[in-house]
Structures are given as structure tokens and as C-alpha cells.
Write an enzyme that holds these catalytic residues in place. Structure first.
Site, short mmCIF file in Angstrom:
data_model
loop_
_atom_site.label_atom_id
_atom_site.label_comp_id
_atom_site.label_asym_id
_atom_site.label_seq_id
_atom_site.Cartn_x
_atom_site.Cartn_y
_atom_site.Cartn_z
N ASP A 1 2.57 12.77 14.03
CA ASP A 1 2.85 11.37 14.36
C ASP A 1 2.82 10.49 13.11
O ASP A 1 2.69 9.26 13.23
CB ASP A 1 1.82 10.85 15.37
CG ASP A 1 2.25 11.08 16.81
OD1 ASP A 1 3.34 11.66 17.02
OD2 ASP A 1 1.51 10.70 17.73
N ASP B 1 -8.39 18.27 10.40
CA ASP B 1 -9.39 18.64 9.40
C ASP B 1 -10.21 19.86 9.82
O ASP B 1 -11.17 20.22 9.12
CB ASP B 1 -10.34 17.46 9.15
CG ASP B 1 -11.07 17.03 10.42
OD1 ASP B 1 -10.37 16.85 11.44
OD2 ASP B 1 -12.30 16.85 10.39
N ASP C 1 -9.77 13.63 25.65
CA ASP C 1 -10.38 14.95 25.80
C ASP C 1 -11.43 14.96 26.91
O ASP C 1 -11.45 15.85 27.76
CB ASP C 1 -11.01 15.38 24.46
CG ASP C 1 -11.76 14.24 23.77
OD1 ASP C 1 -12.04 13.22 24.43
OD2 ASP C 1 -12.06 14.38 22.57
#
Length: 583
Positions: A186, A247, A339
Site C-alpha cells: 500500500d 518487520d 486482527d
């Protein structure tokens, strides 16, 4: 004599700060002060007010002549009345409410500690609670014995870490014809997008089944990217979906160890791995974060997994059963914790989750205070807002037991996501300091000492290597409670910024060249960017309460209040975390 000297010195400072107009009358005010150190606060203020009033009138030739019992004396009397009639009753109510919330939090912490410790002591590993066997191919079916797995890597302008995450995903030990890697980019920076696409093409040239996907907009942020990624035709052949933030760097055997739980246990929807950190020793703030997150995984996730088979998905380092995602309604962008939203909806459909602490995935902690503050706002505000949205849905569902619904609404949401943040700030940062100004109100010792000590000890038990950092952890968490409580209120009442999404800054290899461990670092940036005046203002309030307690209090709250004020001041002046030129 020493105690009197301390009182005199502290209140000379207080007098100078609160009545600058009396600077020309120093000698008279000091005399009044020395003669009244044995009096209580109100009598002392009365004597000083009369002395200052006479001195100012005489020296400046002030045309008004006040009589006995005027102005400052009236203020003292008014404060006494207001304190007795209004402040004290409100403070008593706040004390009762905070003590009730403290007991609720204590019960929750003790129960979680008991469940997690029982898992550790009884060695109730996930492999013993659920069926687990290594997945192997055979001569007849070849690699068909391995299920199709989709690996999703959402990212946004991740120039520092995109190579690490893509490389780690492409290095997973899984048959190349049974895995699809999907990079959901994105990014708004064209240069970064070109670099990410080039990296995907590099791995594709090595035979990896990798797709580079972009969108025309950022609608829904991460949830929107994941949702759109699931709509591609090639995804339909996949049975399981692994998700890694940009990451995160999974070990090569990640899928080999996690997928069997899903293959051999059809009631399991999610396998959550534990986070490990590549920069936990970068500075004191990252060390404290590691303590908090280690407790989250070792205690909260373990307890939830071993009791009701439910916990909040951490958004990364996990593997989902695709059919469970579909049954739960897919990804939704109604909050900033997509989530946790998916986990709650899947759990209400009867699916179970398993946490496997032995599987660790390396990741990066925010090392700048600005990045950490934004991350905590998103997590805290999103959880509170989700609680508001799913409460009725949870109560009305008929697919799970009453006790699981109680666990989700009361334990998981209300106590951990709302009460914990409110009581930490209100009790330890407001009620205790204000109580030293209102002698009519006292706080029981068990609420001020025993409960927080028990909670701290239970945390320290699961972080024995960091026990020397517990005082810093307590003070810093209390500072952060101000931001978390604000975020909680924003989420509960859907105030402005409820859906604010700021991507957590990643530094990757930026700080690897620094050999020393940083504890406090001076930030050479503009003052308005470096200072946070909310913390500085609150530190001034706490210092005033501490000084008042030293002079007139009958307890030793000033020790804690002074330390907490210092912590607010350190954070307020920007001496926390690390600094990079781009932050």
C-alpha cells in the site's frame, strides 16, 4: 531540627512559585514562616497572608488597606468549606471506584498467572493437548501431502525492512509448489513501490511463487489490503493463510511446526507464535516494551489458549485456517484492531485458537517514543471501540457457552482493555496525589500497597531476567497510562480520531551502526517537536502534591509521587527512546 529545616526550605520555594507579588516582602514573610512551622497548613497560610499584606501595603504605598480576616484568609476558609462539602465526597467516591476496579484487576491477574504457571509446571505443552505430527510427502503423492499455504505480507512505505520480511518468507521450508507468497504493498512513495516490486521479481526469478499486489487506494488500511488480497483467484486453492508484518522474520521451520496443529485438529482456526525482538536492548524503552510483551505472551496468551481456546490475534506471526476466516465474515475495517475483530468473530463461531510459545518470530520494537505512542493509541483505542461494537453480538450469540461469552466480555475486554487502563491512571496518577491535599480522605493500605505489589510480583515472576528494571517499568507504564486512558475513552465514545491509523515506524538496520546501548538520549530537534507539554504539566502537578505531602502529610506518599513526577518530566522533555534524523 532537620525536619523543620526541610519544611522551611520547601515552602520558601512554594511561596515564591504561588505568590510572586510578595517578593518585596521577603524578610517579613520569612519571619512569619519560621514562627509557624509547628502550625497546620491553614494557620500557616493565615499568618503568612497577614504578614505579606502588611509588607506590600507599607512598601508600595498601596491605597487599599485590608483588615484582619480579608482576602487570603477568605480563600483559606473557602477552600476548607469547598474541600469538606465537594472535594472530599468526590474523592471518596473515586477511591471506592478505583479500589473496586483494582480488586477486579487483581483477580484477573492472579487467575491468569495461575493458569499460565500450571501450564508451565505441569508441562501441558500444545503438542500434548492437541494432536501434532510432522507433515511428510510420499513417493506416490509427492508434495500433495503438504497443504497449500498462502503467506501474506502487508506493508506501507517499509523501505527499511521490506527485504528482510520478503527474504524470510521466501526462505520458509515448504515445497515451492505448495506455497504462495503475496506482498500487499500500500506504499504511497513511487520509489519504494518500485524497490519492493523489484525485490519480488528477484525472488520470482529464483523460482518462488510470489505475487506483488497493489491497490488504487488505502481504504480500510491493513484490513482492506488483507481483504482484497484474499479475493484473488489464485488464493482459492490455499487452505491456510500465514500473516507476517513487514518487520517480522520467521525462521525457516515456522510452517513445519505450526501447520500440523491445523492439519490434525479441525476445530483449530488459528496458531499464534510468540514474538521475539531484534532490538530489545536498543534503549530502556525497548527493554520495558519487551517486559510488557513477554508478559502478554507468557501469561495472557498462554492462559487464554489453555482455558477457553481464545485470545486476541496479534495481527502477525500466526497461521489461520482460511475456512474459519470465511465463516467469520472475513476481514473488516470497522476498527483499528482488525486482527482482534476477526479473532472475536471466529471464536463466537466456535473455533479454537492455540498459542505455541516455542515458535518465535523475530520482529522490531518501536524505539522512538512518538512511534510507540501512536502504536499504543491504535491498539488501546481499537480494542475499546471493538468492545463497544461486539458486546451485544457476543451476548446474543448461541454458538458458544455462557462462560466463554463471560470470559470474552468481562475478562478479555472489560477488565483487560478498559479497567486496567482507567484504574492505572486515575488511582496511581490522580487519586493518590490528590489525597495528600485532602486530609479528610484516606486510602486503605491494601489498595495502595498490597494490590499493586502483588500485580508487580506476578509480572516479575515471568520476567526474572528483567527484575532489576521493574521500578522503571512501573513508572513508565504509569506515564503511558495517561495516553492509554485517553485512547480508551476515544474508543468507547467513538470520539474524534477513533479510526486514526498511523503505521508504526520501522528502523531496520538504521541503528545497527551504534555500538553503545542507549538509555536516555538527548534529541537535537525543535523544542515544539521534542517536548510533550501534557507530561510536563502533569509533572508540575505531581511535584506540588509531593511538596505539600512532605510539609503537612502524615504518610510517605511523596516518595512515590516525586519519582512519578520525575518520570513524567523525563518523558515530557523527550529524554526517552532513541532518535533518528527522520523521526
Amino acid at each position: 531540627m532537620k525536619a523543620s529545616a526541610v519544611r522551611v526550605a520547601l515552602f520558601i520555594v512554594l511561596a515564591a512559585a504561588t505568590a510572586t507579588a510578595a517578593a518585596t516582602a521577603t524578610s517579613d514573610a520569612a519571619t512569619a514562616l519560621l514562627l509557624s512551622t509547628s502550625l497546620d497548613a491553614e494557620d500557616w497560610l493565615g499568618n503568612v497572608s497577614r504578614s505579606v499584606r502588611v509588607s506590600i501595603s507599607r512598601r508600595l504605598g498601596f491605597f487599599l488597606r485590608w483588615e484582619e480576616g480579608d482576602f487570603l484568609d477568605r480563600i483559606v476558609v473557602a477552600w476548607r468549606v469547598a474541600r469538606k462539602m465537594a472535594v472530599a465526597p468526590l474523592l471518596r467516591a473515586a477511591v471506592v471506584l478505583c479500589l473496586a476496579m483494582s480488586v477486579m484487576l487483581l483477580v484477573e491477574v492472579v487467575s491468569m498467572a495461575a493458569f499460565s504457571l500450571s501450564v508451565k509446571l505441569l508441562r501441558r505443552r500444545p503438542e500434548k493437548r492437541y494432536k501434532w505430527e510432522p507433515i511428510k510427502g510420499d513417493l506416490e503423492s509427492g508434495n500433495l501431502g503438504y497443504p497449500m499455504v498462502l503467506v501474506q505480507i502487508p506493508m506501507y512505505n517499509e523501505i527499511e525492512v521490506y527485504k528482510l520480511s520478503i527474504g524470510a518468507a521466501c526462505g520458509l521450508s515448504w515445497p515451492s509448489d505448495r506455497i504462495i507468497i503475496q506482498v500487499l504493498d500500500d506504499s504511497t512513495d513511487p520509489t519504494i513501490k518500485d524497490l519492493v516490486e523489484l525485490e519480488c521479481k528477484f525472488w520470482a526469478s529464483k523460482g518462488m511463487n510470489i505475487y506483488y499486489e497493489v491497490r488504487g487506494n488505502r481504504k480500510g488500511y491493513k484490513a482492506g489490503a488483507l481483504k482484497e488480497g484474499m479475493e484473488h483467484s489464485y488464493v482459492q486453492q490455499c487452505e491456510f493463510v500465514a500473516i507476517f508484518d513487514s518487520d517480522f522474520q520467521p525462521e525457516s521451520d515456522f510452517l513445519m511446526r505450526a501447520i500440523p496443529f491445523l492439519v490434525y485438529n479441525p476445530n483449530i482456526a488459528l496458531v499464534q507464535a510468540r514474538w521475539d525482538f531484534v532490538n530489545s536492548t536498543e534503549c530502556l524503552m525497548t527493554r520495558i516494551q519487551k517486559m510488557t510483551l513477554d508478559y502478554h505472551f507468557k501469561v495472557e496468551q498462554e492462559a487464554g489458549s489453555s482455558t477457553f481456546g481464545f485470545f486476541g490475534f496479534n495481527g502477525t506471526a500466526g497461521v489461520w485456517r482460511k475456512s474459519a476466516i470465511d465463516e467469520a465474515g472475513g476481514w473488516k475495517d470497522r476498527t483499528t484492531v482488525e486482527d482482534m475483530d476477526l479473532a472475536v468473530r471466529a471464536s463466537l463461531k466456535g473455533w479454537k485458537f492455540v498459542y505455541v510459545g516455542d515458535i518465535k518470530v523475530r520482529s522490531e520494537l518501536p524505539s522512538t517514543f512518538k512511534a510507540y505512542r501512536h502504536q499504543q493509541h491504535r491498539w488501546t483505542c481499537g480494542a475499546a471501540n471493538l468492545f463497544r461494537k461486539v458486546a451485544i453480538e457476543t451476548v446474543m450469540t448461541k454458538e458458544v457457552s455462557f462462560w466463554k461469552k463471560f470470559h470474552v466480555l468481562y475478562s478479555f475486554f472489560f477488565v483487560r482493555k478498559v479497567v486496567a487502563h482507567i484504574v492505572t491512571f486515575i488511582l496511581y496518577c490522580i487519586v493518590i496525589p490528590v489525597s495528600v491535599l485532602v486530609p479528610e480522605v484516606s486510602i486503605p493500605t491494601w489498595g495502595v500497597v498490597y494490590i499493586p505489589t502483588t500485580i508487580t510480583v506476578l509480572n516479575a515472576i515471568r520476567n526474572p531476567r528483567s527484575i532489576h528494571l521493574m521500578p522503571f517499568w512501573i513508572l513508565f507504564e504509569n506515564v503511558m497510562s495517561m495516553h492509554r486512558m485517553k485512547a480508551t475513552m476515544v474508543g468507547l465514545f467513538e470520539a474524534g480520531g477513533v479510526n486514526e491509523w498511523v503505521v508504526t515506524e520501522k528502523l531496520g538496520d538504521t541503528l545497527k551502526g551504534k555500538p553503545e546501548t542507549q538509555i536516555l538520549e538527548k534529541h537535537p530537534i525543535r523544542l515544539r517537536d521534542r517536548f510533550t507539554f501534557s507530561e510536563i504539566g502533569f509533572a508540575v502537578f505531581l511535584f506540588f502534591c509531593a511538596c505539600y505531602n512532605v510539609a503537612f502529610g502524615e504518610n510517605y506518599y511523596y516518595i512515590y509521587i516525586c519519582l512519578q513526577a520525575l518520570a513524567f518530566l523525563v518523558v515530557g522533555f523527550g529524554y526517552v527512546g532513541t532518535f533518528t534524523p527522520n523521526s
